[in-house]
Design an enzyme around this catalytic site. Sequence first.
Site, PDB file in Angstrom:
ATOM      1  N   GLU A 164      -3.320  -3.740   4.101  1.00  0.00           N
ATOM      2  CA  GLU A 164      -4.686  -3.282   3.897  1.00  0.00           C
ATOM      3  C   GLU A 164      -5.282  -3.964   2.673  1.00  0.00           C
ATOM      4  O   GLU A 164      -5.073  -3.504   1.534  1.00  0.00           O
ATOM      5  CB  GLU A 164      -4.710  -1.772   3.665  1.00  0.00           C
ATOM      6  N   GLY A 170     -13.174   0.312   3.772  1.00  0.00           N
ATOM      7  CA  GLY A 170     -14.431   1.039   3.672  1.00  0.00           C
ATOM      8  C   GLY A 170     -15.633   0.179   3.327  1.00  0.00           C
ATOM      9  O   GLY A 170     -16.693   0.697   2.964  1.00  0.00           O
TER      10      GLY A 170
HETATM   11  C1  PEP Z   1      -7.866   3.220   5.242  1.00  0.00           C
HETATM   12  O1  PEP Z   1      -8.259   4.256   4.764  1.00  0.00           O
HETATM   13  O2  PEP Z   1      -6.649   2.997   5.277  1.00  0.00           O
HETATM   14  C2  PEP Z   1      -8.850   2.291   5.798  1.00  0.00           C
HETATM   15  C3  PEP Z   1      -8.417   1.169   6.320  1.00  0.00           C
HETATM   16  O3  PEP Z   1     -10.163   2.646   5.732  1.00  0.00           O
HETATM   17  P1  PEP Z   1     -11.405   1.983   6.529  1.00  0.00           P
HETATM   18  O4  PEP Z   1     -10.958   1.827   7.970  1.00  0.00           O
HETATM   19  O5  PEP Z   1     -12.511   2.975   6.386  1.00  0.00           O
HETATM   20  O6  PEP Z   1     -11.700   0.667   5.917  1.00  0.00           O
END
Ligand code: PEP
Length: 249
Positions: A164, A170
């Site tokens: 990530e 977000g």
């Molecule tokens: C997350 O909270 O792990 C995430 C990837 O958030 P988002 O999909 O909102 O970017």
Amino acid sequence: MGMRRKLIAGNWKMNGSVGALGELDAIAAAAADAPGVDVAVAVPATLIELASDRAPALAIGAQDVHDRPSGAHTGCVSAAMVKEVGARFTIVGHSERRADQGETDAQVRAKAEAARAAGLHAILCVGETAAERDAGRAEAVVTAQLAASLPEGASGDWLAIAYEPVWAIGTGRTPTVADVAAMHGALRARLRTLLGDEADALRLLYGGSVNDANAAELLGAGDVDGALVGGASLTAAKFVPIIRAAARL
Ligand code: PEP
């Protein structure tokens, strides 16, 4: 690759309420229509019991656990506590916790080990900041994070890794498919050096602004075994198309 089932995991973060649990009905129905896909939702700790009672076919999980089984840790919950009320897994090392609570790789590793000891599965998150990517250090940072936070006994039976990028969470921004594939390839290679053949059993999820429009492309990238989804997991209307995209792969 054939042995790794796709996993689509939602992360409600500090969102949702008892009233929002109705969203799980359509998510569970979509999961039942996608037998080749594992569907999971990490809800706030307060909702775990209600969510797992309401949607027993979904894997309901926690977003964090303490690394100790019990003790003088005001405000925290242990892996055994969330398991007792129905959690089947927990996220550990989400970048929001690494940033907001200052969690270190060593703590994340201990949390993953605590999850396993309690009988939970875990999704361990790693990811670089924008500054680290701009400096050309993304792969070095992320693979080092993986090596330092990988728990003892890591295996595909209970552990998945989520890549990530912090700058993609977000924000509506995502890496290119080529960048995702390159990072997942680097993570798989590092896992092989750490775990040998078992590396091929661990699922590598991509997370960061996954939505109905980009899910098929991101899920189709090399070495991507699923997605960790924040904002778009809050409603069935947004989450179900991502489950369906995984089912079509
Ligand atoms: C997350 O909270 O792990 C995430 C990837 O958030 P988002 O999909 O909102 O970017």
